[in-house]
Design an enzyme around this catalytic site. Structure first.
Site, mmCIF file in Angstrom:
data_model
loop_
_atom_site.group_PDB
_atom_site.id
_atom_site.type_symbol
_atom_site.label_atom_id
_atom_site.label_comp_id
_atom_site.label_asym_id
_atom_site.label_seq_id
_atom_site.Cartn_x
_atom_site.Cartn_y
_atom_site.Cartn_z
ATOM 1 N N HIS A 302 0.857 -1.194 0.000
ATOM 2 C CA HIS A 302 0.000 0.000 0.000
ATOM 3 C C HIS A 302 0.891 1.240 0.000
ATOM 4 O O HIS A 302 1.942 1.254 0.626
ATOM 5 C CB HIS A 302 -0.893 0.018 1.250
ATOM 6 C CG HIS A 302 -2.081 0.905 1.102
ATOM 7 N ND1 HIS A 302 -2.009 2.263 1.300
ATOM 8 C CD2 HIS A 302 -3.346 0.631 0.730
ATOM 9 C CE1 HIS A 302 -3.196 2.783 1.086
ATOM 10 N NE2 HIS A 302 -4.035 1.824 0.730
ATOM 11 N N ASP A 359 -7.936 -5.347 -0.125
ATOM 12 C CA ASP A 359 -8.387 -6.245 -1.199
ATOM 13 C C ASP A 359 -8.031 -7.701 -0.971
ATOM 14 O O ASP A 359 -8.479 -8.566 -1.722
ATOM 15 C CB ASP A 359 -7.786 -5.766 -2.530
ATOM 16 C CG ASP A 359 -8.351 -4.419 -2.927
ATOM 17 O OD1 ASP A 359 -7.574 -3.484 -3.160
ATOM 18 O OD2 ASP A 359 -9.590 -4.306 -2.948
HETATM 19 C C1 SDX Z 1 -6.233 -0.033 -2.980
HETATM 20 O O1 SDX Z 1 -4.471 4.487 -2.083
HETATM 21 C C2 SDX Z 1 -5.389 3.874 -1.479
HETATM 22 O O2 SDX Z 1 -5.801 4.241 -0.372
HETATM 23 C C3 SDX Z 1 -5.966 2.661 -2.204
HETATM 24 C C4 SDX Z 1 -6.970 1.813 -1.432
HETATM 25 C C5 SDX Z 1 -8.244 2.575 -1.156
HETATM 26 O O3 SDX Z 1 -8.952 2.214 -0.209
HETATM 27 O O4 SDX Z 1 -8.605 3.447 -1.989
HETATM 28 O O5 SDX Z 1 -6.401 1.405 -0.210
HETATM 29 C C6 SDX Z 1 -7.363 0.580 -2.233
HETATM 30 O O6 SDX Z 1 -6.014 0.293 -4.116
HETATM 31 C C7 SDX Z 1 -5.349 -1.019 -2.250
HETATM 32 C C8 SDX Z 1 -4.136 -1.490 -3.125
HETATM 33 C C9 SDX Z 1 -4.623 -2.608 -4.049
HETATM 34 N N1 SDX Z 1 -3.586 -2.979 -5.000
HETATM 35 C C10 SDX Z 1 -2.913 -4.137 -4.888
HETATM 36 O O7 SDX Z 1 -3.084 -4.958 -3.998
HETATM 37 C C11 SDX Z 1 -1.941 -4.398 -6.035
HETATM 38 C C12 SDX Z 1 -0.618 -4.943 -5.481
HETATM 39 N N2 SDX Z 1 0.030 -3.871 -4.762
HETATM 40 C C13 SDX Z 1 1.008 -3.071 -5.454
HETATM 41 O O8 SDX Z 1 0.922 -3.005 -6.819
HETATM 42 C C14 SDX Z 1 1.489 -1.834 -4.704
HETATM 43 O O9 SDX Z 1 1.775 -2.241 -3.437
HETATM 44 C C15 SDX Z 1 0.575 -0.626 -4.654
HETATM 45 C C16 SDX Z 1 0.099 -0.239 -6.012
HETATM 46 C C17 SDX Z 1 -0.591 -0.878 -3.778
HETATM 47 C C18 SDX Z 1 1.394 0.515 -4.056
HETATM 48 O O10 SDX Z 1 2.364 0.824 -4.983
HETATM 49 P P1 SDX Z 1 3.524 1.877 -4.634
HETATM 50 O O11 SDX Z 1 3.230 2.637 -3.394
HETATM 51 O O12 SDX Z 1 3.797 2.643 -5.888
HETATM 52 O O13 SDX Z 1 4.709 0.949 -4.264
HETATM 53 P P2 SDX Z 1 5.807 0.443 -5.290
HETATM 54 O O14 SDX Z 1 5.136 -0.209 -6.460
HETATM 55 O O15 SDX Z 1 6.760 1.565 -5.526
HETATM 56 O O16 SDX Z 1 6.511 -0.728 -4.418
HETATM 57 C C19 SDX Z 1 7.601 -0.451 -3.537
HETATM 58 C C20 SDX Z 1 8.421 -1.735 -3.563
HETATM 59 C C21 SDX Z 1 8.851 -2.118 -4.982
HETATM 60 O O17 SDX Z 1 10.020 -2.911 -4.853
HETATM 61 P P3 SDX Z 1 11.508 -2.177 -5.060
HETATM 62 O O18 SDX Z 1 11.417 -1.429 -6.369
HETATM 63 O O19 SDX Z 1 11.653 -1.274 -3.846
HETATM 64 O O20 SDX Z 1 12.472 -3.336 -5.080
HETATM 65 O O21 SDX Z 1 7.617 -2.831 -3.092
HETATM 66 C C22 SDX Z 1 7.427 -3.769 -4.142
HETATM 67 C C23 SDX Z 1 7.747 -3.046 -5.440
HETATM 68 O O22 SDX Z 1 8.198 -3.967 -6.421
HETATM 69 N N3 SDX Z 1 6.006 -4.177 -4.100
HETATM 70 C C24 SDX Z 1 5.586 -5.415 -4.304
HETATM 71 C C25 SDX Z 1 4.196 -5.357 -4.114
HETATM 72 N N4 SDX Z 1 3.820 -4.103 -3.822
HETATM 73 C C26 SDX Z 1 4.962 -3.370 -3.812
HETATM 74 N N5 SDX Z 1 6.248 -6.553 -4.626
HETATM 75 C C27 SDX Z 1 5.470 -7.656 -4.750
HETATM 76 N N6 SDX Z 1 4.130 -7.691 -4.580
HETATM 77 C C28 SDX Z 1 3.465 -6.563 -4.275
HETATM 78 N N7 SDX Z 1 2.125 -6.571 -4.113
#
Ligand code: SDX
Length: 424
Positions: A302, A359
């Site tokens: 998140h 989720d």
């Molecule tokens: C919602 O914003 C809100 O409030 C949203 C929400 C709401 O109520 O409105 O809470 C609802 O959208 C919840 C999120 C649902 N999405 C997912 O579950 C999809 C999987 N999650 C990710 O794609 C990610 O965690 C996000 C999109 C939720 C957040 O993305 P960020 O903040 O841009 O984080 P990032 O992609 O920059 O990740 C930081 C690091 C990265 O690794 P490095 O580059 O540091 O090596 O964490 C890793 C990412 O690769 N990472 C994950 C991961 N999420 C982040 N690695 C594996 N699996 C994951 N799910």
């Protein structure tokens, strides 16, 4: 008032610093470009505040979520979805008479114009319900004009809040080729939605209080979440003075993305893939860590929560309670628990503070309630609707609101002359 100093090209500038009611600190950069010629560069807006707001407060490190100051844990166990709608949109909890009148007003507006049924005929049964819902929400603006008349805005907000669940149920009926079921005023919000979803001409829907209560809880937990992607979209569109239907339709589109509200559908599809593949959760945790795998652990991570998403905590327990109460066992729940256990003990996830989000468990409960996977993101939108409306109203009524227009840094070609086609 404290200030922040910035030194640029040898010149010093000072900017005011202010604090919110929960001591969050902001540097006010509203004059940055005019004074320095430079912009603040923050792709994804992870460090940028687009507004002040009195609606929802999140502390991502402490795992705190409050609607108008009320902790989500208390609202989840003591409130109802329509009471939370009233709270988010009006800023305070209603008394019994106010809530009763609010529910009556909602019941007055649950029907949609009969001509709107013709709009559904243009879609194939396989159409994703989010595509249909976005079109239906914007189409409401054609049936309810006078969109920005201050007297009408409140009525249009009630119309949207009431008709969205009817349209969502119609979208499901369209996908399964069953006749539309009309709303009933003698049922509460969740019961009426379930009735419109699952009643058929030959089989009236028997309201199951456990199912209705679980749905009401899911809707409460999704109701608002400050400036997330879809809510910021609603504010962005509304900042041009677009009406509430147009702004919320844009929010529906933003929510559809698999990184946002579309994640609940992706989680179930991921769990089904793992199940088909023999249930080896460690393999998938390994894939999630491998940048070349293109695999993400959906429902994990998140932008704001760097601790447990409080909604995920509540839903994790609710999944157990609902499946037990309905005497349902779902192998995907065991896989989800195994996946969570493996991830939370893995350095990659611990280091990046990746926890289950809202989720991760919601889909397990929707399944137990009989809601098909394709409808999961519509369910998220149904819950988030009062939040989008409250945020739109706050933005629309704020005289300080300016049309949202971010800047950019151009990195393209320098100036060059046009050449005729025979010279290229
Ligand atoms: C919602 O914003 C809100 O409030 C949203 C929400 C709401 O109520 O409105 O809470 C609802 O959208 C919840 C999120 C649902 N999405 C997912 O579950 C999809 C999987 N999650 C990710 O794609 C990610 O965690 C996000 C999109 C939720 C957040 O993305 P960020 O903040 O841009 O984080 P990032 O992609 O920059 O990740 C930081 C690091 C990265 O690794 P490095 O580059 O540091 O090596 O964490 C890793 C990412 O690769 N990472 C994950 C991961 N999420 C982040 N690695 C594996 N699996 C994951 N799910």
């Amino acid at each position: 008032m404290s200030t922040a100093k910035l030194v640029l090209n040898g010149k010093e500038y000072e900017y005011p610093v202010f604090e919110g009611s929960e001591n969050e600190v902001a540097i006010d950069f509203t004059k940055l470009r005019a004074q320095t010629g430079a912009i603040a560069y923050d792709p994804g807006y992870g460090n940028t505040g687009s507004c002040t707001s009195t609606i929802t407060y999140i502390d991502g490190d402490a795992g705190i979520l409050r609607y108008r100051g009320y902790p989500i844990e208390q609202l989840a166990t003591q409130s109802t979805f329509t009471e939370v709608c009233y709270l988010l949109i009006n800023g305070r909890l209603p008394n019994a008479d106010e809530l009763d009148k609010f529910n009556q007003r909602l019941n007055k507006h649950t029907l949609v114009h009969e001509d709107m049924k013709k709009l559904f005929e243009g879609y194939p049964p396989s159409a994703h319900p989010m595509a249909i819902m976005s079109a239906m929400v914007i189409s409401l603006s054609a049936y309810h004009p006078d969109l920005l008349d201050p007297e009408i805005i409140d009525s249009n907000i009630m119309r949207l809040l009431a008709k969205f669940k009817t349209l969502a149920a119609f979208t499901y009926k369209k996908s399964v080729g069953q006749p539309y079921v009309y709303p009933r005023a003698d049922l509460n919000y969740a019961e009426d939605f379930l009735h419109m979803m699952f009643a058929t001409p030959t089989q009236p829907y028997q309201v199951n209080p456990v199912v209705a209560k679980a749905l009401d809880l899911l809707l409460i937990l999704h109701a608002d979440h400050e400036q997330n992607c879809s809510t910021s979209t609603v504010r962005m569109v509304g900042s041009s003075q677009a009406n509430v239907f147009a702004s919320v339709a844009a929010g529906v589109n933003a929510l559809w993305g698999p990184l946002h509200g579309g994640a609940n559908q992706e989680v179930i599809m991921m769990l089904e893939d793992i199940q088909r593949d023999g249930g080896d959760v460690q393999k998938y945790v390994g894939m999630a860590k491998d940048k070349n795998s293109n695999f993400r652990l959906m429902g994990f991570g998140h932008r704001v929560y760097k601790n447990f998403d409080p909604r995920a905590k509540i839903l994790k327990k609710a999944a157990d309670d609902v499946l037990h109460a309905l005497n349902v066992s779902d192998p995907l729940l065991d896989i989800a628990r195994g996946l969570e256990e493996a991830a939370l003990h893995d350095e990659y996830f611990v280091e990046r503070k990746l926890y289950p989000n809202v989720d991760f468990y919601s889909g397990i409960i929707y399944r137990a309630l009989g809601i098909p996977t394709q409808m999961f993101t519509v369910m998220f939108a149904l819950g988030r609707l009062p939040g989008w409306i409250a945020q739109w109203k706050e933005m629309h009524n704020d005289s300080a609101t300016r049309i949202n227009r971010p800047r950019q840094i151009y990195t393209g070609e320098a100036v060059r002359d046009y050449t005729s086609i025979d010279q290229r």
